[in-house]
Structure formats: C-alpha cells, structure tokens
Enzyme design. Sequence first.
Site, PDB file in Angstrom:
ATOM      1  N   LYS B  79      78.763 -33.094  54.006  1.00  6.71           N
ATOM      2  CA  LYS B  79      79.985 -33.905  54.005  1.00  6.71           C
ATOM      3  C   LYS B  79      79.913 -34.903  52.850  1.00  6.71           C
ATOM      4  O   LYS B  79      78.855 -35.517  52.626  1.00  6.71           O
ATOM      5  CB  LYS B  79      80.107 -34.643  55.339  1.00  6.71           C
ATOM      6  CG  LYS B  79      81.428 -35.392  55.521  1.00  6.71           C
ATOM      7  CD  LYS B  79      81.523 -36.039  56.914  1.00  6.71           C
ATOM      8  CE  LYS B  79      82.853 -36.744  57.136  1.00  6.71           C
ATOM      9  NZ  LYS B  79      82.967 -37.343  58.482  1.00  6.71           N
ATOM     10  N   SER B 160      87.384 -36.650  60.936  1.00  2.77           N
ATOM     11  CA  SER B 160      87.380 -36.608  59.494  1.00  2.77           C
ATOM     12  C   SER B 160      86.517 -35.500  58.894  1.00  2.77           C
ATOM     13  O   SER B 160      86.699 -35.163  57.729  1.00  2.77           O
ATOM     14  CB  SER B 160      86.877 -37.953  58.943  1.00  2.77           C
ATOM     15  OG  SER B 160      85.520 -38.162  59.297  1.00  2.77           O
ATOM     16  N   SER B 184      84.779 -37.928  64.865  1.00  5.39           N
ATOM     17  CA  SER B 184      84.952 -37.156  63.632  1.00  5.39           C
ATOM     18  C   SER B 184      84.054 -35.943  63.490  1.00  5.39           C
ATOM     19  O   SER B 184      84.206 -35.167  62.551  1.00  5.39           O
ATOM     20  CB  SER B 184      84.738 -38.067  62.415  1.00  5.39           C
ATOM     21  OG  SER B 184      85.880 -38.861  62.199  1.00  5.39           O
TER      22      SER B 184
END
EC number: 6.3.5.7
Lengths: 501, 494
Positions: B79, B160, B184
């Site tokens: 990420k 997210s 998330s």
Amino acid sequence: MSESTYRIQGDTGEWEVVIGLEVHAQVTSNAKLFSGASTEFGAEPNSQVSLIDAAMPGMLPTPNRECIRQAVRTGMAIGAVINKWSRFDRKNYFYADLPQGYQISQLFHPLVGEGQIEISLDDKNPDAETKSIGVERIHVEQDAGKLMHDQHPTRSYVDLNRAGVALMEIVSKPDMRSPQEAGAYLSKLRSILRYVGSCDGNMDQGSMRADVNVSVRKPGDAFGTRTETKNVNSVRFVMQTVEIEARRQVEVLEAGGKIVQETRLFDPDRGETRSMRSKEDAHDYRYFPDPDLLPLELDDSFLEACRASLPELPDAKRRRYEADLGLSAYNAAALTADADTARWFEALLAESARVQKKGEQEVARPAANWLLSDLFGALNKLGKDLDTSPVSPEQGAELLALAADGTLSGPLAKQVFEIMLETGDPAGKIVEERGLKQTSDTGAIEAVIAEILAKNPGQLEQYRGGKEALFGFFVGQTMKAMAGKANPAVVNELLKKALAG
Amino acid sequence: MTDVTDLGIAELRDGIRLGKFSAREVADAFIVKVSRAKALNAFIVETPDHAIAAAKDADAARAAGETLKPLAGVPIGMKDLFATKGVQTTAASQMLEGFKPVYESTVSGRLWDAGAGMLGKLNLDQFAMGSSNETSYFGNVISPWRRGGGDNAALAPGGSSGGSSSAIAARLVPGATGTDTGGSIRQPAAFTGISGIKPTYGRCSRWGVVAFASSLDQAGPMARSVQDCAILLENMAGFDPKDSTSLQLPVPKWEDNLSGSLAGKKIGIPKEYRVDGMPEEIEALWQQGIDWLKDAGAEIVEVSLPHTKYALPAYYIIAPAEASSNLARYDGVRYGLRELAEGQNLQEMYAATRAAGFGDEVKRRILIGTYVLSAGFYDAYYTQAQKVRTLIARDFDNAWAQCDLLLTPTAPSAAFALGEKSADPLAMYLNDVFTVPSSLAGLPAMSVPGGLDKAGLPLGLQIIGKPMDEQGVLNAGLAIEQRAGFVARPESWW
C-alpha cells in the site's frame, strides 16, 4: 520573608510591580527530546537533524529518558511535586521553523508540579532578607528551529539544528515585586540548574531565556493586566525589562490609557519594549494529547535514582560552609552561588587539608580568602574564569601550604602567585629557583636592623621620645632591606628589642 | 502447468521451497499480470525490479542449499502509505507526488527481510481517507468485480486499501499490506471477496507509515486466505522501539497454531449491530455465519454493546482531529509540493500549497478536525468523543466477560458503484459503521468472505477479538472459510 518596598513613583502616587517569569532552559543531554540527533551548540546549519526532527512522513517521536530524568531532578531540587503520571500534548501552529506543524509540549499534565525557590536580597548577609518565590510547574517541550533572513536578498533559510531540542519551561508564580527580585530569582534558578547539571545556563548561547510577565497596580489592588516580554537573555536585561516595562505601564495608566494584554520584545539598544503581537491575533493552538506518545509513567525506582543523584544544593552548601568551615556568610555565599566555584573551592580545600595534614575547617578560611580575592582578582585581570584558570586547585593548595608553614610571608606568597600565573610553574619550584623563601635567621635580621637604626638616628630618637607610630616605618625599612623575605613575626620581635635599646 | 498467479502465499512459498517452480517464474508471471491490468488502476508505481531481485535471492539461496527465509521469493503489493526506500511514496496525494523516502518503513522492511519482493505501490484513498478509493490523486481504483446481468458499472473496491483489495481479488498479487484506521482493511476485503486482518493496535509498527490518525492507524495483511493473512502478519508484526505505542510482546506463531475448531469458544452476537435498513442478504449471511461457527463447535451468546451508535460520530471527531494535526507537516517547506507565486509570503505559500496539494475529502477532514480542536469547541467535541471512546472500549470489556469473540457483518452492503455515494459524505461514512467500534477499542478484527449477494457480489463477515487475541480471530476466520467454501472470483475483463 520580607516584602520588597520597590515602588514606582507616579503622578497619582506609588505603584507596585508584579512580576512572573517563564524560563526556558535547554536540557543538558546529548540527544534531542524525541530523536537521537545531537544537540551540540554552534554546528553547521541542518547538520544535526534527524528524519524525525525534519518531520518526514511516517516519522514518530520516542521520548529520550535522559531529558525526562534531568527535568525530574530539577523539580526535586526546588522541592516540587513530581507527577508520576504526565502526558505530552501537541500545540498546533504553522511556522516554517516548526517542521511538524505542532510543538510537542505538556499543557494538561506537566511532569513537575509546584515548588519554590528561595531568593536572597542581601549579598553581604544572605539570610538577612530572603523571600520564597513559588514555581507553578515545570514541563518539558521541544524547541523550534530557526529562520535565517540574512543569507539571501529575497529568500529565508531554515536551520533545524535546534528543532526538537528538549526544553524545560519553568513557570514562576507572580510572586516577584521588583527588578532586584526578578534578577535574584533568575540568578538563583540558574545556579540551581547548574548545580543539578540539568541545564548549562548559558544565556548568551540561548540555552536559557526568560519570558517576563509584568503588570502594575496600586499597592493592595487586584492584579493589573499583564504584558509578556519574550526571550530576554540575561539577568541584567530581565531587570531592565521589568523596570522599563513597569514604568511604561504606569505612564500609560496615568495618562488614562489601558494596558493591552500582548506580547512584547525588549530592545536593549534602545532601552525599550515594543509590541510584537496583540492578543487579538493570538493563535488558537488547538492543544490535544499527542496520540503518537503514551502517557509518561514514572516508577519509584526511577524517582529514587533521580533523588539519589542530586548533588548538595547551593543553600545547603552555603549553610554548611558557615557552620562546619567557619566561613563568613559573605564568603560562603560567594563560594556557593556558582557550582563551578564551589567545585573548585572544594578541590582546593581537600588538597590543602591533605598537604597540610590538617582538618578542612583549619585550612578553609585562608583558602576561601585566597580564592575569592587573589585568584578571582587575577582571573578578572586576565579575562579568564575558573575553567581556564592557569593555576589548578592542586597548585593553589601548594601555595597555601607554603604560606601556612611560614616558608612564604604574605607579600612573598603574592609574588610567587604572580610568577605562577605567568609561568605556570608550581610554587615550590619557584621558591626554590628564585630563593624567595622567608627567612627567620635572627642573626641576619639583627644585622639588618642594626644597620637601619644606624642610618636613621632622627627617627630612632623620635621613637624613643614616645612616637611609637614610627614602629611601622622600621618594619617597612627592614622588610625592604631583606627584599621581603624576612619573617614578619621575627622582624617584629627583634625590632622591639633593638628599639627598646 | 499451473498458473502460479492463482496460488496464494502459502502455496507459492512452499512451491518455491520444494522447487515446483522458481521464484523468478513466480515474479515474472505476476509482473505480466500487473502490467496488463492498468484498467483497474490498482498501482501507482510498479516495481518489477524489486520483485525480480527478491526472486533471484530466493533462487540463489535455494541453489546454494540454504534455508529459505519465511517469504523467500513471494511477491506482494505494498500500500502506498508505507514509506519505501528509494521508491515513490505518495499516500495517493499530489502533496507527495515524486517523494522518494531515504528510509524504509518498519513493516515493509520486515517483509523484505523475510524475503518478500515488491510488485509495486498500491493505490489508496488519499492519505487513507475514504471508503471507496475515489479520493486518490492518481484516479479511482476499479474493483475487478462486476454485478451480474450485464451491469457494467464500475464498482468501488472499498477503501482506503482499495488498491490492495482490487489487486488481490484480480490475482495481480497473492497478498498485500493494508492499513486500517476505521475499517480500511476489512471493508475493502469484504467488498472484493478476500480476507484481511487488522491486528491489535500496537502489534505492527507505525514507523514509516504516513500517518492519518495515530491513535487508530494499524497495518495489517490482506490476502485470499486466512492462512495467508497469518503468514503475512507474522512477518509484519513485532515490537519496534521507534514507535512508542508499539507493543512489547513476542510475535506468536499464528500460522502453526491455526485451527478451525472452536470447541469451548463462546461467540457473542452484538444486538446493536442489527441496524435499520440493513439488506436482508446481510442479515441472512450473518445467520449463516452463526450456523457455521456453531458447526465448528462454538456456543453462541447474545451480547450488548450499548454505545455502538455513538462510535461513528466519535470516530469522525477523533480521526479528523488527529489528521488535522498529522497533516500539518505538509506545508511546502521541506519536501513535496510547493506553490509559491512571485512575491508571496510564508502564509500565502502554506495556503496555496495546501489548497493545491490536498484533495477535497482530505480538506474536509482537516477542517472538521481543526474545528473540533479549536478553543471553545474542544470540550464539546473532542473531550466528549474521547469519553465515548472509553465507554465503547468498556462495552467490549464487558462483552468479554460473556464471550471470547464477536461475529458481525463487515459492511452494511456489498460494493457500490463508483460515484454512487461520493456526493454524500455521510452515506459514505456509514460504510464503516461495523468496523469503527473495534478500531476505537484497538481490538484485532478480521473480515473473511462469506458468500455472494443476489448481484453476485461478495459479502464479508467480521470477527472481533480480545486485545492480543489474533489467534482466536484467525481461528474463527478459518472456521468460516472452511465452511463457506468461497471460490467465487471476478471474471477477467481488464
């Protein structure tokens, strides 16, 4: 405890000054409060900045145990409450020298609570007029970096060397009532910090600076509106700030004006304080607990270790010098006001006692007198301090021993000391090489005396006629003729005999 | 020959060890998949060289007869909230476009030390703020899933960690890192039919992870199986002296201790999670989950978490408050974007830089956070929210007196179409309604796929555990996984 009677005489009568100080003291530590970066003074700009200090994305603070320890010891030294549970808060504001966009400080739960500092208002007799000044709290926080506007015509540069350095903010209560008290408080605080070793107290290098809160009122009235003069960096300037700002406030009030609560700065060149920003455009700092840091919890063993590491503090030391060493109050105060002086004196004392094989109390007085007058006088002339003294405590002790055992008379000792300062040679060597030993050889002295009496028949007659004050004249002549090396006691005795005829 | 990109972490690891295929073959196969999936926009930066280098190391170690590292030759996605040394790290914001850290985050560094390779930096909601991956400066991530019946609407992969979820579901990577502040990891896992676990707060170091809300942010793994999550988590977690909120605990052998048997375990069903208007399919899935856990030997008890309804409002005060402060460092002075017109002063530079560099959702949260911390409102909002947080944590503590784990749905719906909720922030925030309470309490929580809705989209079930009980959470996840037999996968259209 006594109330100062410092008053400002205005057209409408007397005004009283109320003073509180917020002192920022840089914690003595090799590393910053929340990073491992060095804190050395005077390094190249941005050479001592870790990723954390520069607030790079993802960087996190971790508390430096040594900084916490020093703040706790400082609190203990002023008899303050140590909060076993404290917490770091963020103080949010934007400025280019504040990389994170917030300063990590302690607002809600400071590390150190209330304490007090005894100040003395009479140098000659420190116990005669004292006052206790309350300390509200001590909290630890990060320093900001600095902006440099003088490096380029249109640009400003940022130096983050100081960013993240640990500061103790020591907040007094509004207990001071005169410039003298403010000066005494700051000096005493600096003395304590240096004893404890938690701050070097070097105000000219910015490692200690004061925000001066001043208000005025008619004696007995409620507190007036105060102003805060920022970053004043010497004891003298703090005293001047108080005096100038209080006088300004009196003038404003007597002219029918109002004091605005604001931040001011002190301009020593022009001898005035000026407005920096008023409360109206004050920042909303949006304090909240720093979520990157857990609350600080101190255990008993940590606190005990802090307490055990505290040195004897200036007041205790001064009283001990008076009581145990028999020093005068003035000398005791002069020797203990500064940690370095006390350390030097104690080294001198220990060495003197050792070489003279006497108790410390027996050698203390001459040692104190020599240090405070002879050595300090000489260092003053040379523009040096104890740190850079050309004469060490061991060398001083040797000189004192030679004076104590009669090898050197007072004047001879002064002469030898002069030579020591110039050459760095030990006293014994100087005495040996230059033949500066005091003589008690009665035969030699008697011969000189006979010569003096023969040369000065007029004075001899007057003396024998009753003018006994002339005794000093004969002593002087004899000493002069002996080049200062004669033992004065022996000279006295022999002279008396000879003059008596 | 098997398509290695269909394999999970454990299978890849074991296959490389046993010599079924080389690490280089694995890396090459995934690199090709990544390069052909631009339509998903799951990657901000592709790093084939990194994956190949790790693969070469693994193959060389094997050839030399050395013991292979735990993740030797396994390529993963990272990420783009994790700082990666020398590789652009942006948090999906223009503010950090082009920023290449000189440091490696603790979590990513541990994974590389374990032998993993990086296929690239995965897209996300800007500064991890969002539940749909529509706030990235680098464009929306598209879910590989589509509704059935010829509906070609582009769907949200969740947020997210939407780049992570999309890439895993599309088999571009076998696993990836995520971060979870209010859900998330779990919500995007649920939306894309994969698994993901947010461990106990403090398990994984936050050092080097671009901060959103420090007291909530926690890294965790996302993968296609519970075992794969356990493997990745073991190699991410551990005490880090550089993060003072890091837990000083050894990392348990989660993979070795995996067991799908829940005999003797009590599973709590929080009644407050039955919210109005929840789709029937979610209700049905929840009941199905209850039956599966019973089948695995667990006893089911109803519990009450009375402050649940205050969790979301409290979260949307605390998280923005911390964010407003954490994001103050993006000021145009030291790195990243700087907007400074001729003759402008410092204040104007801040304003212009932040106006240009931050997206709308980020600005919205900074403004909310600044407001709730401001003098005069602090007590009414922030202090109150912290009290609620304490009450919510206490709710969970009370529940643990009655049960070992909690079972809830992960999200109140299946994936929605991009654009469907982006105009309505409040509707968007409701996505996190089931994930936020456990985040506020710092508890380990996991989402595993439970089935499909009528439109053929994945639905997830959430297991919440006691502090530090990742093992219990993983075991319950495994019990569901074994019974759900979830094999659905999106059809490749990209």
